[in-house]
Design a protein around this motif. Structure first.
Motif, PDB file in Angstrom:
ATOM      1  N   MET A 129       7.874  16.788  -7.078  1.00  0.00           N
ATOM      2  CA  MET A 129       7.008  16.843  -5.887  1.00  0.00           C
ATOM      3  C   MET A 129       5.557  17.014  -6.330  1.00  0.00           C
ATOM      4  N   ALA A 130       4.783  15.977  -6.183  1.00  0.00           N
ATOM      5  CA  ALA A 130       3.403  15.988  -6.672  1.00  0.00           C
ATOM      6  C   ALA A 130       2.459  16.740  -5.749  1.00  0.00           C
ATOM      7  N   GLU A 166      -1.132  25.825  -1.079  1.00  0.00           N
ATOM      8  CA  GLU A 166      -2.210  25.471  -2.003  1.00  0.00           C
ATOM      9  C   GLU A 166      -2.424  23.955  -2.063  1.00  0.00           C
ATOM     10  N   ALA A 167      -1.339  23.190  -1.892  1.00  0.00           N
ATOM     11  CA  ALA A 167      -1.469  21.730  -1.876  1.00  0.00           C
ATOM     12  C   ALA A 167      -2.241  21.278  -0.642  1.00  0.00           C
ATOM     13  N   GLU A 168      -1.945  21.887   0.488  1.00  0.00           N
ATOM     14  CA  GLU A 168      -2.659  21.542   1.716  1.00  0.00           C
ATOM     15  C   GLU A 168      -4.132  21.945   1.619  1.00  0.00           C
TER      16      GLU A 168
END
Length: 316
Positions: A129-130, A166-168
């Motif tokens: 999952m990148a 953190e990705a968002e």
């Protein structure tokens, strides 16, 4: 080797076959006719089983722990792969790999999601999952390929883009959306191959191409069967029903006109003969690249846009 539920009857017969062969080695009894009969029965059972898999069974097969991943294909089909790292902004995302490699004397940019084989690798690769930096790295490599006029091949195998906070915060949605826009405008051939799981925007973020292909036992959908079941029925128990309704198999995708071709797998799945499977993938890459390199870059872009527009247009 790990066994799925529908593979157990085959495994039982194969165990009996091995016992029969051992008996022949340890004694003077002639059991060749029985061995041949059992081998024929096993072959027929395998063929019948794997030709009539349900949607959910193909999802299971796409997640088989022994199934080849992106780097397995890259190292099999290239002679001198050079991996490139980093998005030049935040970090190097280990869930997204890419670099230059040579196939039959021609240089390609190869990019794809990478899963791990054991607990440590799965954590390092974030289960394929990148994060945003993974998609930005992929785009950086695509732009590099365009600069040097090299064709691009992407390998799609992800349960989705990483959904963490953190990705968002770092712009997951923007990173994927930018990839979609920029991939439409690439002036070099782009071949996308779904080798395992093709879930949601995480898959689509590297799947805008002139040719989109799927391995026979891969799947491609806006959502996984489990998550679809959870949303519609408030339970994971209906995942098999959801898999059928989503029509997510390679056969379904081809019938709907959403992909350009299906790459057959050996009976039992890609993991049963990785070299053979990689060679089939290699042949498809070479074939489609030859077709696409004769097309003018501007025409290539227009054909790519038209191809996806034919799938459906939203008017506001």
């Amino acid at each position: 080797m790990s066994l799925l539920d529908f593979e157990k009857p085959i495994a039982e017969l194969e165990s009996k076959l091995e016992a029969m062969k051992q008996l022949a080695r340890d004694s003077d009894q002639d059991v060749q006719s029985a061995v041949k009969a059992l081998e024929k029965k096993i072959f027929e059972l395998k063929k019948e089983t794997f030709e009539n898999l349900t949607g959910w069974q193909r999802v299971q097969l796409s997640r088989h722990p022994d199934r080849p991943y992106t780097l397995d294909y890259i190292y099999e089909i290239t002679s001198d792969f050079i991996e490139l790292f980093g998005d030049r902004t935040v970090a190097d995302d280990k869930a997204m790999v890419g670099g230059f490699g040579t196939i039959e004397g021609k240089t390609y940019m190869l990019i794809g999601q990478q899963k791990g084989r054991n607990t440590k690798q799965r954590q390092m690769r974030n289960f394929g999952m990148a994060n945003p930096e993974g998609y930005r790295k992929a785009l950086r490599l695509m732009k590099m390929a365009e600069k040097f006029n090299k064709p691009i091949v992407t390998f799609i195998d992800t349960p989705g883009a990483f959904p963490g906070l953190e990705a968002e915060e770092r712009g997951q949605g923007e990173a994927i959306a930018r990839n979609l826009k920029e991939m439409f405008m690439l002036k070099v051939p782009v071949i996308c191959i779904v080798i395992g799981e093709g879930a949601s925007g995480g898959a689509l973020g590297i799947a805008i191409g002139d040719r989109v292909l799927m391995l026979q036992n891969s799947w491609y959908s806006v959502i996984s069967p489990e998550n679809c079941s959870t949303i519609l029925w408030r339970s994971w128990e209906y995942k098999e029903q959801a898999a059928e309704l989503l029509r997510l198999t390679a056969k379904d995708m081809k019938a709907l006109g959403l992909i350009d071709g299906v790459i057959n797998e050996p009976i039992g799945g890609a993991h049963t003969d990785v070299k053979w499977m990689a060679n089939e993938v290699k042949k498809m890459i070479i074939t489609h690249t030859k077709e696409l390199f004769d097309v003018d870059p501007d025409e290539l872009i227009q054909q790519r846009i038209d191809k996806f527009c034919r799938m459906g247009v939203v008017k506001e």
